[in-house]
Design a protein around this motif. Structure first.
Motif, short mmCIF file in Angstrom:
data_model
loop_
_atom_site.label_atom_id
_atom_site.label_comp_id
_atom_site.label_asym_id
_atom_site.label_seq_id
_atom_site.Cartn_x
_atom_site.Cartn_y
_atom_site.Cartn_z
N SER A 171 3.90 2.48 2.24
CA SER A 171 3.19 2.89 3.45
C SER A 171 2.88 1.68 4.31
CB SER A 171 1.89 3.63 3.08
OG SER A 171 2.16 4.74 2.25
N ALA A 172 2.66 0.54 3.68
CA ALA A 172 2.44 -0.73 4.37
C ALA A 172 2.77 -1.86 3.40
CB ALA A 172 0.99 -0.84 4.84
N ASP A 189 -3.24 -2.31 -1.09
CA ASP A 189 -3.22 -3.68 -0.58
C ASP A 189 -3.02 -4.71 -1.70
OD1 ASP A 189 -3.32 -5.57 1.46
OD2 ASP A 189 -5.48 -5.89 1.23
N THR A 224 0.85 -1.18 0.00
CA THR A 224 0.00 0.00 0.00
C THR A 224 0.89 1.24 0.00
OG1 THR A 224 -1.76 -1.12 1.22
CG2 THR A 224 -1.80 1.28 1.24
#
Length: 348
Positions: free
Chosen positions: A64-65, A29, A16
């Motif tokens: 970010s993730a 995602d 992400t």
């Protein structure tokens, strides 16, 4: 040097990326496994997230993730130069004051490779891209296609773990693009290394890829081989983005029936269909010569439009404005969802 290189896998997990001030993530995602030695293409419209994901793999954009692994090694926080990846952009980014051989040798010099080894590797990789006779020329003395070949040679000369290509043929005219596509496909076969290729050109994706990941709104909406995606798209978006289709209302709410133009033939209204054939009346809106085919535009009742491809040289006994039967085999039609509902099932 010109041998099958070691093949490496790339694994992206729940990637992400939010850009500052953006309401939605550029990548949302996304999970994806790229097999060792695979030619994987990221295909999608502008702003769909494909280039962002390539930049995440390269290390130019931070996550970010989520995470990125190569051969099981987590490289999420590694600097780009530590990832051992080759990158080719649309802009050739060659050093104008260096010759072809000096440009290609540059990454080897940066890595402290011996002069004798550099000469051998540069000579071999220039032969691979068919520029052996251009070693002493400057970039300004080369065509655009030749400059891109130099960029390709420079990106693989140090035997990276994978080659990332971001719209590498976007600056070339169609004739050169077609030729360079064949060159890139040949390089992939000969080197055997993992290629990750970004394009918005569906024909290019179909020509080059082992598998294609179709992007839309920051997510992968379908992954498959070119044949799978073309013949069995999982949504109307994929069907329309990956080639032309005649789209008609399906039997169930929320679905449509698509038929590719090469599967539609034309008959007079008085003709009967054979067993297994389906038909629908249509009006011919235009007839265009498209090289090997005639492209016949069709308008159906209810507002649906489509087309039929007729092999050039075959007689076409109909004219613009004439009413005809559009005919296709039941096995060549495919039902799709009107809205993309497959984003969560795309990692297969």
């Amino acid at each position: 040097f010109v041998r099958m290189m070691k093949k490496h896998s790339i694994k992206i997990s729940n990637a992400t990326r939010y850009y500052p001030g953006a309401a939605k993530p550029a990548i949302d995602d996304v999970s994806l496994d790229i097999a060792p030695g695979e030619f994987m293409t990221f295909l999608g419209p502008s702003g769909s997230g494909k280039t962002t994901l390539l930049s995440i793999i390269a290390g130019f954009v931070t996550l970010s993730a989520g995470s990125v692994e190569i051969d099981g090694q987590d490289i999420t926080n590694l600097k780009p130069h530590k990832r051992d990846l080759g990158v080719v952009f649309q802009q050739y980014a060659l050093f104008p004051h260096m010759t072809v051989s000096q440009n290609v040798a540059y990454p080897l010099r940066q890595r402290g490779v011996s002069k004798a080894e550099i000469e051998k590797k540069v000579r071999h990789v220039l032969d691979l891209v068919q520029l052996g006779d251009f070693a002493h020329r400057l970039p300004r003395q080369l065509s655009g296609g030749q400059q891109q070949r130099v960029a390709l040679a420079r990106a693989v000369v140090y035997e990276p773990r994978a080659l990332l290509l971001d719209e590498p043929l976007g600056a070339l005219d169609k004739r050169l693009r077609d030729r360079l596509q064949l060159e890139i496909a040949r390089m992939h076969r000969e080197l055997g290394m993992t290629f990750v290729f970004v394009t918005h050109d569906q024909e290019e994706a179909l020509t080059l890829s082992d598998r294609i990941a179709v992007f839309n709104n920051g997510r992968i909406v379908q992954i498959g081989t070119p044949t799978e995606l073309y013949q069995r798209p999982n949504s109307l978006f994929v069907a329309r983005f990956l080639g032309e289709s005649t789209v008609m209302e399906g039997p169930n709410q929320g679905t449509s029936i698509i038929v590719r133009p090469e599967h539609i033939s034309l008959k007079g209204l008085a003709n009967n269909c054979s067993e297994g054939e389906l038909s629908k009346p249509a009006r011919i809106t235009d007839i265009a010569f498209a090289g090997a085919h005639l492209k016949v535009g069709l308008a159906f009742a209810g507002g649906a439009i489509g087309s039929s491809l007729i092999t050039a040289g075959n007689p076409l006994s109909f004219q613009r404005g004439e009413e005809v039967l559009a005919v296709w085999n039941r096995e060549n039609q495919h039902a799709v969802a009107n809205e993309n509902v497959a984003a969560d099932s795309a990692a297969g």
